[in-house]
Scaffold this motif. Structure first.
Motif, PDB file in Angstrom:
ATOM      1  N   GLY A 247       3.316  -9.408  -0.277  1.00 27.10           N
ATOM      2  CA  GLY A 247       3.418  -9.133  -1.702  1.00 27.10           C
ATOM      3  C   GLY A 247       2.089  -8.911  -2.383  1.00 27.10           C
ATOM      4  N   GLN A 248       1.005  -9.373  -1.757  1.00 22.29           N
ATOM      5  CA  GLN A 248      -0.314  -9.167  -2.343  1.00 22.29           C
ATOM      6  C   GLN A 248      -0.887  -7.839  -1.852  1.00 22.29           C
ATOM      7  OE1 GLN A 248      -3.153 -12.286  -2.057  1.00 22.29           O
ATOM      8  NE2 GLN A 248      -1.806 -13.864  -2.900  1.00 22.29           N
ATOM      9  N   PRO A 249      -1.547  -7.082  -2.730  1.00 20.20           N
ATOM     10  CA  PRO A 249      -2.098  -5.787  -2.314  1.00 20.20           C
ATOM     11  C   PRO A 249      -3.266  -5.958  -1.338  1.00 20.20           C
ATOM     12  CG  PRO A 249      -2.823  -6.342  -4.533  1.00 20.20           C
ATOM     13  CD  PRO A 249      -1.802  -7.376  -4.151  1.00 20.20           C
ATOM     14  N   ILE A 250      -3.410  -4.985  -0.454  1.00 20.42           N
ATOM     15  CA  ILE A 250      -4.521  -4.985   0.491  1.00 20.42           C
ATOM     16  C   ILE A 250      -5.808  -4.609  -0.243  1.00 20.42           C
ATOM     17  CG2 ILE A 250      -5.464  -3.857   2.548  1.00 20.42           C
ATOM     18  CD1 ILE A 250      -2.609  -3.407   3.496  1.00 20.42           C
ATOM     19  N   ARG A 251      -6.858  -5.382  -0.024  1.00 23.10           N
ATOM     20  CA  ARG A 251      -8.148  -5.054  -0.635  1.00 23.10           C
ATOM     21  C   ARG A 251      -8.766  -3.879   0.114  1.00 23.10           C
ATOM     22  NH1 ARG A 251     -11.666 -10.375  -0.830  1.00 23.10           N
ATOM     23  NH2 ARG A 251     -13.088  -8.894  -1.857  1.00 23.10           N
ATOM     24  N   ARG A 252      -9.165  -2.860  -0.624  1.00 17.42           N
ATOM     25  CA  ARG A 252      -9.651  -1.622  -0.029  1.00 17.42           C
ATOM     26  C   ARG A 252     -11.157  -1.451  -0.238  1.00 17.42           C
ATOM     27  NH1 ARG A 252      -5.449   1.211   2.843  1.00 17.42           N
ATOM     28  NH2 ARG A 252      -3.488   0.497   1.913  1.00 17.42           N
ATOM     29  N   GLY A 266      -6.423   4.886  -0.605  1.00 23.45           N
ATOM     30  CA  GLY A 266      -7.233   4.014  -1.444  1.00 23.45           C
ATOM     31  C   GLY A 266      -8.496   3.508  -0.792  1.00 23.45           C
ATOM     32  N   PRO A 269      -9.050  -0.797   4.587  1.00 22.87           N
ATOM     33  CA  PRO A 269      -8.813  -2.214   4.295  1.00 22.87           C
ATOM     34  C   PRO A 269     -10.048  -3.064   4.585  1.00 22.87           C
ATOM     35  CG  PRO A 269      -6.912  -1.283   5.405  1.00 22.87           C
ATOM     36  CD  PRO A 269      -7.987  -0.221   5.435  1.00 22.87           C
ATOM     37  N   GLU A 447      -1.839  -2.319   9.800  1.00 28.94           N
ATOM     38  CA  GLU A 447      -1.302  -3.071   8.660  1.00 28.94           C
ATOM     39  C   GLU A 447      -1.340  -2.268   7.362  1.00 28.94           C
ATOM     40  OE1 GLU A 447      -3.777  -6.477   8.638  1.00 28.94           O
ATOM     41  OE2 GLU A 447      -3.021  -7.270  10.527  1.00 28.94           O
ATOM     42  N   SER A 448      -1.369  -0.960   7.471  1.00 36.73           N
ATOM     43  CA  SER A 448      -1.426  -0.148   6.257  1.00 36.73           C
ATOM     44  C   SER A 448      -0.846   1.232   6.523  1.00 36.73           C
ATOM     45  CB  SER A 448      -2.870  -0.013   5.772  1.00 36.73           C
ATOM     46  OG  SER A 448      -2.965   0.914   4.706  1.00 36.73           O
ATOM     47  N   HIS A 450      -0.851   5.302   5.812  1.00 36.74           N
ATOM     48  CA  HIS A 450      -1.943   6.260   5.642  1.00 36.74           C
ATOM     49  C   HIS A 450      -1.381   7.664   5.753  1.00 36.74           C
ATOM     50  CE1 HIS A 450      -2.097   7.279   9.969  1.00 36.74           C
ATOM     51  NE2 HIS A 450      -1.751   6.013  10.140  1.00 36.74           N
TER      52      HIS A 450
END
Length: 496
Positions: A247-252, A266, A269, A447-448, A450
């Protein structure tokens, strides 16, 4: 006896050795430093001695039938650890040559005992102990005398509350078969061997009573500061490297090229290691420079590790300005027998010193040319240890690798190293209407999601400029199948 005895641990002062020993040396232990001539035994002994010796813990260094003490001291004084003020005040040298020539173990033992009782040392060194053994008489009587001498020496040293080091020219097989091993608490085996044109030095802690130690062979190098040991181990994973809760956004982390950030949805990660793969001239180094420049713009320091073409990399205008400003540190190797541990030690020290958040390694292809032959044989393990160690510092890493562009091959690394990274950015050439063009795509991001678009790009004075629109497939390559351009997975977006 109801009270548990606790052993005091003494730091050795030798970089990396305490890690092998599980913290340091046990106080009052009886140790052997073994190895062939030239492996660094005497230097290691002096390095430990000068680190530990002080007025309340004096050191006695016995020399036996080896090089004269004055000659030995002349060379040991060249190392930075040598402190001339400690000699005679808390370090004393004693020559046992005359006592040993008589071949009387009892006489040698009594001389050692007198010197120890007079000087009251906390550290005792005998160099070379192999010389003592070689004076033993032949037959069973001589072996029995030697065994008694060794056991008596160990007993007396323990009663004197001294940490003892016996130094000898033993091969690994000899070191583990000599009588002194039955009473030794610790055994350090030093070795050196030639691989092709490279000299590789190794140390192994064969035994260390009282506490756990790190097994296996570990590389070391002798410099003006003495021995520096590079333990083979993996660090614990940093908390920041773990995936954020659901639920928390991935820091980019922005890459410095807006269109590439769009492909990554974005940016890369935080804490990921990305592999940038492409043929010669495709712009891998320029992409790395943009990545570091973006970090500097955001106030994030960076570290650049470059190898065979280092001077050419450092002539890059963007990188030159970043290095001159101090926002980026450059590590450039010129050693042709580099070990992974040595390179990692330099790299990690610089990351910690500078507080860097971004690291660029340019490139893995050239790193392989500098590694010692044994490291080249398992290149995948070497890359794994590099990336794991950097991950423990929670930095974001960009690694380049050169690959021959065979147009129809979809290869992204050598020795299966692509499986070790978190993301792959592929740069390659395509033929379009008689012209050679460059295209870029994101192959995977762990984990993202693309984009899997193929985007044309050009290299200009301003850097890499990527077309904001996907490449159309129709009419791209006359006479070539479309599949050769499409990245694996298909679809508009995908996750690795």
């Amino acid at each position: 006896m109801h009270n548990k005895v606790s052993l005091e641990i003494q730091p050795t002062g030798v970089p990396g050795l305490d890690t092998l020993l599980g913290g340091g040396l046990s106080e009052f232990s009886f140790n052997v430093i073994a190895g062939a001539p030239g492996t660094g035994k005497t230097t290691l002994a002096h390095q430990i001695m000068f680190a530990l010796a002080r007025p309340d813990k004096k050191a006695l260094f016995f020399t036996v039938l080896g090089e004269p003490p004055l000659k030995m001291l002349r060379y040991q004084q060249q190392y930075s650890f040598f402190d001339i003020d400690k000699v005679d005040r808390c370090i004393r040298y004693v020559n046992l040559t005359e006592n040993l020539r008589a071949g009387d173990f009892g006489g040698v033992l009594e001389r050692i005992s007198r010197e120890v009782e007079t000087f009251a040392p906390g550290l005792v060194f005998v160099d070379s102990f192999r010389s003592v053994i070689q004076t033993a008489k032949g037959g069973n009587e001589g072996v029995a005398d030697l065994q008694h001498f060794v056991q008596e020496l160990g007993t007396r040293m323990s009663s004197w509350q001294a940490t003892t080091f016996l130094i000898g020219e033993y091969s690994p097989a000899e070191a583990e078969a000599t009588p002194i091993m039955t009473v030794a608490d610790g055994l350090f085996a030093l070795s050196q061997h030639v691989e092709q044109n490279s000299m590789v030095r190794k140390i192994r802690v064969v035994k260390m009573r009282g506490h756990a130690h790190l097994s296996g062979l570990h590389t070391f190098r002798i410099t003006g500061d003495g021995l520096c040991i590079y333990p083979r181990l993996l660090p614990p994973q940093a908390d920041g490297c773990r995936a954020p809760p659901a639920g928390q956004p991935i820091r980019r982390v922005p890459m410095g090229i807006p269109e590439l950030d769009d492909l990554l949805l974005g940016g890369l990660p935080l804490g990921h290691a990305a592999l940038v793969v492409g043929p010669s001239g495709s712009g891998k180094t320029i992409l790395g420079a943009a990545f570091l420049a973006e970090g500097a713009r955001l106030g994030e320091n960076g570290v650049l590790a470059c190898f065979e073409k280092g001077s050419a990399v450092l002539r890059n205008a963007v990188l030159g300005q970043l290095i001159e400003s101090g926002r980026v540190s450059a590590i450039e190797s010129r050693s042709l027998d580099l070990s992974v541990e040595e390179m990692l030690d330099d790299l990690l020290r610089e990351v910690v010193r500078s507080g860097a958040k971004r690291v660029v390694i340019d490139s893995l292809s050239e790193l392989g040319l500098y590694l010692a032959p044994e490291c080249r044989l398992d290149f995948r393990e070497s890359v794994f240890r590099i990336l794991t160690s950097l991950a423990s510092l929670n930095v974001t890493v960009l690694v380049t690798i050169g690959m021959e562009d065979r147009f129809t091959d979809m290869r992204f690394s050598q020795a299966d190293t692509s499986f070790l990274v978190d993301a792959i950015i592929a740069m390659r050439y395509v033929e379009i209407e008689g012209h050679l063009s460059k295209v870029i795509t994101v192959v995977k991001v762990r984990e993202s999601a693309h984009s899997t678009d193929l985007r044309r790009y050009v290299i200009t004075d301003r850097g890499i400029e990527i077309d904001g629109r996907p490449m159309p497939f129709d009419g791209l390559l006359s006479g070539h199948p479309r599949a050769m351009l499409a990245p694996p997975g298909g679809g508009e977006h995908g996750a690795a």
